[in-house]
Design a protein around this motif. Structure first.
Motif, short mmCIF file in Angstrom:
data_model
loop_
_atom_site.label_atom_id
_atom_site.label_comp_id
_atom_site.label_asym_id
_atom_site.label_seq_id
_atom_site.Cartn_x
_atom_site.Cartn_y
_atom_site.Cartn_z
N CYS A 27 9.14 -39.61 9.05
CA CYS A 27 9.60 -38.56 8.14
C CYS A 27 9.27 -37.17 8.70
O CYS A 27 10.03 -36.22 8.49
CB CYS A 27 9.01 -38.74 6.75
SG CYS A 27 7.21 -38.63 6.65
N ASP A 39 12.49 -43.20 4.99
CA ASP A 39 11.30 -43.54 4.21
C ASP A 39 10.18 -42.55 4.51
O ASP A 39 10.09 -41.99 5.60
CB ASP A 39 10.83 -44.95 4.54
CG ASP A 39 11.84 -46.01 4.13
OD1 ASP A 39 12.62 -45.75 3.19
OD2 ASP A 39 11.85 -47.09 4.75
N THR A 40 9.32 -42.35 3.51
CA THR A 40 8.13 -41.52 3.69
C THR A 40 6.91 -42.42 3.73
O THR A 40 6.57 -43.07 2.74
CB THR A 40 7.99 -40.51 2.54
OG1 THR A 40 9.15 -39.67 2.50
CG2 THR A 40 6.75 -39.65 2.72
N ASP A 41 6.26 -42.48 4.88
CA ASP A 41 5.01 -43.24 5.02
C ASP A 41 3.84 -42.28 4.89
O ASP A 41 3.92 -41.12 5.31
CB ASP A 41 4.96 -43.94 6.37
CG ASP A 41 6.01 -45.03 6.50
OD1 ASP A 41 6.42 -45.58 5.45
OD2 ASP A 41 6.43 -45.34 7.63
N ALA A 43 -0.48 -41.77 5.24
CA ALA A 43 -1.78 -42.22 5.75
C ALA A 43 -2.88 -41.52 4.98
O ALA A 43 -2.78 -40.32 4.69
CB ALA A 43 -1.90 -41.91 7.24
N THR A 71 -2.76 -51.63 4.39
CA THR A 71 -1.51 -51.10 3.85
C THR A 71 -1.27 -51.57 2.42
O THR A 71 -1.34 -52.77 2.11
CB THR A 71 -0.31 -51.52 4.72
OG1 THR A 71 -0.51 -51.02 6.04
CG2 THR A 71 0.99 -50.97 4.16
N THR A 73 1.60 -50.66 -0.83
CA THR A 73 2.85 -49.98 -1.15
C THR A 73 2.83 -49.49 -2.58
O THR A 73 2.56 -50.26 -3.51
CB THR A 73 4.06 -50.91 -0.94
OG1 THR A 73 4.12 -51.28 0.44
CG2 THR A 73 5.36 -50.21 -1.32
N TYR A 81 6.61 -46.34 -1.31
CA TYR A 81 5.92 -45.52 -0.31
C TYR A 81 4.79 -46.36 0.28
O TYR A 81 3.90 -46.80 -0.44
CB TYR A 81 5.37 -44.24 -0.95
CG TYR A 81 6.45 -43.39 -1.57
CD1 TYR A 81 6.99 -42.31 -0.87
CD2 TYR A 81 6.97 -43.68 -2.84
CE1 TYR A 81 8.00 -41.54 -1.43
CE2 TYR A 81 7.99 -42.92 -3.39
CZ TYR A 81 8.50 -41.85 -2.68
OH TYR A 81 9.51 -41.11 -3.23
N GLU A 82 4.87 -46.57 1.60
CA GLU A 82 3.85 -47.35 2.28
C GLU A 82 2.65 -46.47 2.55
O GLU A 82 2.78 -45.42 3.20
CB GLU A 82 4.42 -47.92 3.58
CG GLU A 82 3.61 -49.06 4.15
CD GLU A 82 4.30 -49.75 5.31
OE1 GLU A 82 4.14 -49.26 6.45
OE2 GLU A 82 5.02 -50.73 5.08
N ILE A 83 1.49 -46.88 2.07
CA ILE A 83 0.25 -46.09 2.21
C ILE A 83 -0.75 -46.91 3.02
O ILE A 83 -1.10 -48.03 2.66
CB ILE A 83 -0.34 -45.75 0.82
CG1 ILE A 83 0.71 -45.03 -0.03
CG2 ILE A 83 -1.59 -44.91 0.97
CD1 ILE A 83 0.29 -44.82 -1.47
N THR A 84 -1.19 -46.34 4.14
CA THR A 84 -2.08 -47.06 5.05
C THR A 84 -3.33 -46.24 5.30
O THR A 84 -3.26 -45.02 5.56
CB THR A 84 -1.38 -47.35 6.39
OG1 THR A 84 -0.17 -48.09 6.15
CG2 THR A 84 -2.28 -48.16 7.31
N ARG A 114 -0.44 -44.71 17.76
CA ARG A 114 1.00 -44.83 17.56
C ARG A 114 1.75 -44.86 18.88
O ARG A 114 1.19 -44.58 19.94
CB ARG A 114 1.48 -43.72 16.62
CG ARG A 114 0.83 -43.86 15.24
CD ARG A 114 1.16 -42.77 14.27
NE ARG A 114 0.42 -42.97 13.02
CZ ARG A 114 0.90 -43.61 11.96
NH1 ARG A 114 2.13 -44.10 11.99
NH2 ARG A 114 0.16 -43.77 10.88
#
Length: 452
Positions: A27, A39-41, A43, A71, A73, A81-84, A114
């Motif tokens: 994003c 999508d908005t990931d 962290a 992770t 969601t 929204y995936e939150i890790t 990454r």
């Protein structure tokens, strides 16, 4: 806009609880590219159990989609929204998954794990952009560059090789020299990656605007992903109709096809049978008789290996099988092709044949004439589809009950219906009930059978 209202609410919730939270990855990259809709990931510095508590306390639904790797969601209405948790990966055993992960407290350590610099950026309203590896500069310079040591990145996760090619194709970016060198030297590691994962990346790559350059420059990677293509590389086509070897012709044809995954996949495989049937005559001219049928079987093998859906396999194999069947363009009956393989398949066939022709020797007048004729066939097919032109027995304005009511029975009912369809397709009878019944009554015999 990097953050929508829901993402802002999530980041604010973590900030209020005393933790850091950032939008990360694609994003942020897309923001600098000027595109939106992905999508908005997110962290966060909070450990996974705390993440779940913060979401629950703020009325967000939490789903444990990858809790082992930190992770969770967050689901807000139809959006997710995936939150890790910030993490560092341990050693990799299988060229794909880390043996372990450890949770860390700073975003820079998380970004360091990454794949490419353009994906290793983060953003929060309070701290702005975090870009420790020069992702913004690489976007400006249109480069795909591995984070840190590229050889290590690809040994960790060999799927990154396909991802590098995919980003180069879809974004139109070059691959930075050291990253390029590493991925070329490590492409055989793709043998350790699931075929489904490779297939997903390949489809995205094929639809990129820079696909021709990527397919040609990274032949060894593509052939590692699709070994059946290897024989096409360097397979010369000594014929007036071609000016490239089979592989380069394939690559060019892919780039001319509509940017739809299955159509471009069909073009990638359309001449895959040529090296197996190649014959050179006494005059030095090459011939590839029956290559479409042979290629269709190879295409089926490739797609089964990728575990492609039955629908995709049937569509692509049909296009490969028939792509060489429209040599006499002036004699083509569009309705009869509709009847043979279906309306949409026919339109697709004309489109892939047009892409195929555009990758031929354009100095030949015959090629240019065929291209013009194919465009006319495409327009006709589109018109007939829009008009819902009849091409199946079920499209007729009469049915089996009508035939039976006139005294016909058994297998003759089907024969009569097929004869009516043939007459309608030929334009000899209009597809309306009165005309069809009139024809039947005029052709009935004393024994209640029909002259068909």
């Amino acid at each position: 806009m990097i953050l929508d209202d829901n993402a802002k609410r999530i980041l604010c919730a973590f900030k209020a609880a005393g933790y850091e939270a950032y939008a990360v990855g694609g994003c942020v990259r897309d923001y600098f590219l000027g595109v939106s809709g992905g999508d908005t990931d997110i962290a966060v510095s909070a450990p996974p159990p705390v993440t779940e508590n913060i979401l629950a306390e703020n009325g967000f639904k939490a789903v444990e989609t990858g809790i082992k790797h930190g992770t969770v969601t967050a689901v807000l209405g139809s959006e997710s929204y995936e939150i890790t948790t910030f993490r560092a990966d341990g050693d990799y055993d299988d060229c794909r998954h880390p043996r372990s992960v450890s949770f860390v407290r700073d975003i820079e350590s998380d970004l360091a794990r990454r794949d490419f610099t353009v994906n290793a950026m983060a953003y929060s309203p309070e701290k702005g952009f975090v870009d420790p590896f020069g992702g913004r500069a690489d976007i400006k310079n249109r480069l795909i560059r591995a984070v840190g040591d590229p050889d290590k990145r690809f040994r960790e996760d060999a799927l990154r090789i396909m991802r590098a090619l995919r980003f180069s194709s879809t974004l139109g970016f070059d691959i930075e020299p050291q990253t390029q060198k590493a991925l070329l030297s490590r492409c055989r590691l793709l043998e350790n990656i699931s075929r489904e994962r490779i297939y997903t990346e390949l489809l995205k790559l094929l639809c990129g605007k820079n696909v021709f350059a990527v397919l040609v420059k990274y032949q060894s990677v593509i052939c590692a992903a699709v070994p059946q293509l290897a024989a096409a590389v360097g397979c010369e086509q000594n014929t007036p109709w071609h000016c490239m070897d089979v592989y380069c012709h394939i690559a060019k044809a892919v780039s001319f096809a509509p940017a739809e995954p299955e159509l471009r996949l069909a073009m990638l495989l359309h001449d895959i049978g040529k090296p197996l049937v190649k014959r050179t005559d006494e005059g030095g001219r090459d011939h590839f008789k029956n290559h479409a049928a042979v290629g269709a079987e190879l295409a089926k093998e490739v797609l089964r290996g990728f575990h492609a859906s039955n629908k995709t396999t049937e569509r692509v194999v049909t296009l490969v099988k028939y792509h060489q069947s429209i040599e006499d363009v002036g004699a083509v009956s569009v309705p009869r092709w509709f009847n043979r393989i279906g309306a949409q398949n026919t339109l697709d066939l004309f489109r892939v044949r047009l892409a195929d022709l555009k990758a031929h020797n354009m100095e030949k007048d015959g090629v240019r004439r065929e291209i013009s004729a194919m465009k006319s066939l495409i327009a006709e097919a589109e018109r007939l589809i829009a008009e819902k032109a009849p091409y199946r027995v079920s499209d007729l304005a009469v049915n089996g009950n009508d035939i039976t009511a006139l005294g016909c029975s058994g297998r003759e009912v089907g024969k009569v219906l097929n004869r009516l369809l043939d007459l309608v397709i030929s334009g000899k009878i209009e597809n309306n009930r009165e005309a069809l019944l009139g024809y039947l009554k005029d052709n009935i015999t004393a024994s209640n059978s029909f002259i068909v």
